[in-house]
Design an enzyme around this catalytic site. Structure first.
Site, PDB file in Angstrom:
ATOM      1  N   THR A 141     -25.369 -36.934  -6.517  1.00 55.92           N
ATOM      2  CA  THR A 141     -25.511 -38.136  -7.337  1.00 55.92           C
ATOM      3  C   THR A 141     -25.155 -37.875  -8.791  1.00 55.92           C
ATOM      4  OG1 THR A 141     -27.201 -39.061  -5.885  1.00 55.92           O
ATOM      5  CG2 THR A 141     -27.170 -39.856  -8.152  1.00 55.92           C
ATOM      6  N   HIS A 200     -21.311 -40.551  -3.917  1.00 55.45           N
ATOM      7  CA  HIS A 200     -20.639 -39.501  -3.135  1.00 55.45           C
ATOM      8  C   HIS A 200     -20.736 -39.898  -1.675  1.00 55.45           C
ATOM      9  CE1 HIS A 200     -24.618 -38.008  -1.881  1.00 55.45           C
ATOM     10  NE2 HIS A 200     -24.969 -38.147  -3.144  1.00 55.45           N
ATOM     11  N   GLU A 215     -26.147 -44.945  -3.287  1.00 55.52           N
ATOM     12  CA  GLU A 215     -26.413 -43.629  -2.733  1.00 55.52           C
ATOM     13  C   GLU A 215     -25.648 -43.403  -1.428  1.00 55.52           C
ATOM     14  OE1 GLU A 215     -27.648 -39.972  -1.996  1.00 55.52           O
ATOM     15  OE2 GLU A 215     -28.470 -40.996  -3.770  1.00 55.52           O
TER      16      GLU A 215
END
Length: 652
Positions: free
Chosen positions: A329, A514, A289
């Site tokens: 995500t 990301h 994440e």
């Protein structure tokens, strides 16, 4: 005549509310200006245009908000004005509306803090998944204090209206037929004009993205995103003939190791490695994440928050110049599993008809792998379980139930409470999800099953909380702490995995979904798409740093090549180490679609617009270039063909 249609009186409270909304909306706009003082354009013309454009959208928003009240005031007979029922309804709905709007204004501040944008499709998604979002707000902010503050401000506004006699006038004045007609006609006409002619995109007038975003109204932008979160490419973007588009893309995908097996509107090909097909190595894939490249010392960070990952960069296949395809995500999941450019609107992960696609798992399944998806929260969020379950993965998450739906025949396993040491709004901590994966991998090894285990982490996400005592930054205090904890958890995973009998035959792949932030003053912030990626535990001779510019969609094709696999491919990604690889990256927001080749950047926008820039990596700025038609055609081709293949169910 004019005195007869003078509107305040019965409508005094309505107009006081409208004035309050317009004033507060402009104050919020000025707050955002001050917040981004070093990024916005303070040119007097740009400042005035931002405020005036914002006022225009504020008028549209408050008109929509007030339509139910307008209908009530217009339709209620004069003889009922001032009765207890009239007073109760007006007081209740005025109080409720102000409370909701004050809360919304505060929510805009927190949303801006996280995303540096007004409400958009992310806010729409968050409204759907209320459990996670409410829990996140509660753990990130002092919610009782926030609700208390909103209540006090609401009471203060009501008291102000009361002191200015807005309530007493509303309950004592009668409204003539002409006054009612003028109010109704005016409200309906304004609403129709905004519905027919004013789109949220009209606010995007400035080359400075912050000025454009501040020009918007959050309420108006939210409902615009709610209506337009899916976008058909040909309706919104510049297109070319499909034959030409597929010809261009096929020319970019051709290579000595690939042979096209489908003609026309297809990119299907057979990939054949020059060496004998490799062994069935287990693959543990970790999607981290919000792991921006800028967090690593390897890329210049001096905060020492990724010591393990920095050490891993020296003993792995490390991608130095890789870019995420998106800002969420689900975009990262889409990119790594489908190896496809980001099509406009919602990610394919969240769309209908996204089961039984040709994904990287199709390659693993063809070789007899046992495939699993691990997520520490409830995989219902963002449609993850439906997507992964519909594409051949067994699910491990914190939800309940064994079968996802009648259409998706896959097993869903719950992560039990006794397997959890720490949990926040988004799910269990990274250590816990890694430990669960290790337990499943032990079983897979015992059953002699080669495995592909896909793990999605959650700890590096607001509220940035994690088990205390693991690192030297207190839990819940900063993004830096969450990053350092994730780095710690990855180190712990490898220490434990190295004790397992299956470790020597297992490849670990780590990549970010990301960046932590993707907003900047330009319409695309290139630096905030740069992410790290690692392929670990291949033969030591394979370790290297890959400097070629590439994309998330290239990760698995490169891995398959390093493992010398032959396979069928519907992927837009390529082996970055191939002799005919052409450097490029594909990225975007849900509306902007980007092709970058070295320092040149083409941006495709809805409303069939495009812009061409050169990117200065030193200051992360974009400077306009004259349009390059061949570059534009290539950019169009990547996205038009990707959208065509998915829309026409040719990726099944």
């Amino acid at each position: 005549m004019f005195r007869k249609i003078h509107l305040p009186g019965r409508f005094a409270l309505l107009f006081s509310f409208i004035a309050w909304f317009l004033i507060v909306s402009q104050l919020l706009r000025l707050c955002f200006f001050i917040w981004q003082y070093d990024e916005v354009s303070w040119n007097i013309i740009n400042l005035l245009r931002t405020l005036l454009t914002g006022l225009m959208f504020d008028i549209g928003a408050v008109t929509y908000i007030c339509l139910p009240a307008i209908l009530y005031y217009v339709l209620l007979p004069n003889r009922w004005i001032g009765l207890w029922a009239d007073k109760a309804l007006v007081w209740f709905f005025t109080s409720l509306t102000i409370f909701i709007l004050v809360f919304t204004f505060f929510a805009e501040l927190t949303f801006w803090d996280e995303f540096k944008t007004r409400f958009n499709f992310i806010a729409v998604d968050y409204l759907i998944y209320t459990h996670e979002v409410v829990a996140n707000i509660n753990q990130s902010y002092p919610l009782p204090l926030l609700v208390g503050g909103v209540t006090i401000i609401t009471a203060a506004m009501l008291f102000l209206f009361y002191k200015r006699r807005a309530f007493s006038k509303t309950f004592t004045h009668r409204a003539s037929l002409a006054q009612r007609a003028v109010l109704l006609a005016g409200g309906v006409m304004i609403a129709l004009v905004y519905t027919a002619f004013v789109t949220n995109n009209s606010a995007e007038w400035s080359s400075n993205r912050y000025n454009s975003e501040i020009s918007k109204n959050g309420v108006y932008a939210f409902f615009a995103a709610f209506r337009n979160n899916q976008m058909k490419y040909n309706e919104f973007y510049t297109s070319i003939d499909n034959n030409k588009a597929f010809t261009i893309v096929r020319s970019k995908l051709v290579g000595s190791e690939s042979e096209f097996t489908g003609g026309g509107f297809s990119i299907h090909r057979t990939i054949t490695d020059s060496l004998p097909s490799g062994e069935k190595k287990n693959v543990v894939f970790i999607l981290v994440e919000s792991l921006s490249g800028s967090f690593m010392k390897e890329f210049g960070n001096q905060e020492h928050i990724t010591p393990f990952l920095d050490s891993l960069a020296q003993k792995s296949v490390f991608f130095e110049n890789l870019y995420a395809t998106g800002t969420r995500t689900v975009r990262g999941m889409e990119a790594v599993t489908l190896c496809i450019p980001p099509t406009p609107g919602q990610s394919i992960v969240k769309r209908p008809e996204n089961a039984n696609l040709y994904t990287v798992n199709s390659v693993f399944k063809a070789r007899g792998y046992d495939s699993n998806f691990f997520y520490g929260g409830d995989g219902y969020f963002d449609n993850m379980n439906a997507y992964f379950g519909g594409n051949g993965f067994t699910i491990y998450d914190r939800g309940r139930g064994s079968v996802l739906s009648d259409k998706i025949k896959t097993t869903r396993n719950n992560i039990d409470d006794n397997e959890v040491t720490f949990e926040n709004a988004w799910g269990i901590c990274d250590e816990d999800i890694f430990n669960k994966m290790l337990k499943v991998a032990d079983r897979q090894y015992k059953d002699k099953l080669p495995f592909f285990n896909f793990v999605m982490t959650t700890s590096n996400h607001r509220p940035y909380s994690y088990p205390e005592g693991k690192i030297d930054i207190p839990s819940g205090t900063s993004r830096q702490g969450a990053v350092k904890y994730t780095d710690y958890a990855l180190r712990d995973l490898f220490q434990k995995a190295k004790t397992k009998p299956w470790y020597k035959n297992t490849v670990f792949v780590i990549i970010a979904d990301h960046c932590a932030s993707s907003a900047g003053k330009d319409e695309i912030d290139v630096a905030n798409y740069h992410i790290p990626a690692f392929i670990v535990n291949l033969p030591e001779s394979d370790n290297k740093k890959i400097a070629q510019q590439c994309s998330q969609i290239d990760l698995f094709p490169t891995l398959f090549s390093l493992m010398h696999w032959n396979y069928e491919s519907d992927f837009f990604g390529k082996n970055v180490l191939g002799s005919n690889y052409e450097e490029r990256s594909l990225m975007g927001t849900y509306r902007k679609l980007v092709l970058m080749k070295q320092e040149k950047v083409m941006v495709l926008s809805d409303q069939k617009k495009q812009a061409f820039y050169t990117w200065n990596k030193k200051d992360n700025s974009l400077k306009p270039l004259p349009m390059d038609r061949s570059f534009l055609d290539e950019a169009i081709s990547w996205y038009q063909t990707a959208d065509y293949l998915f829309t026409n169910k040719l990726l099944k």
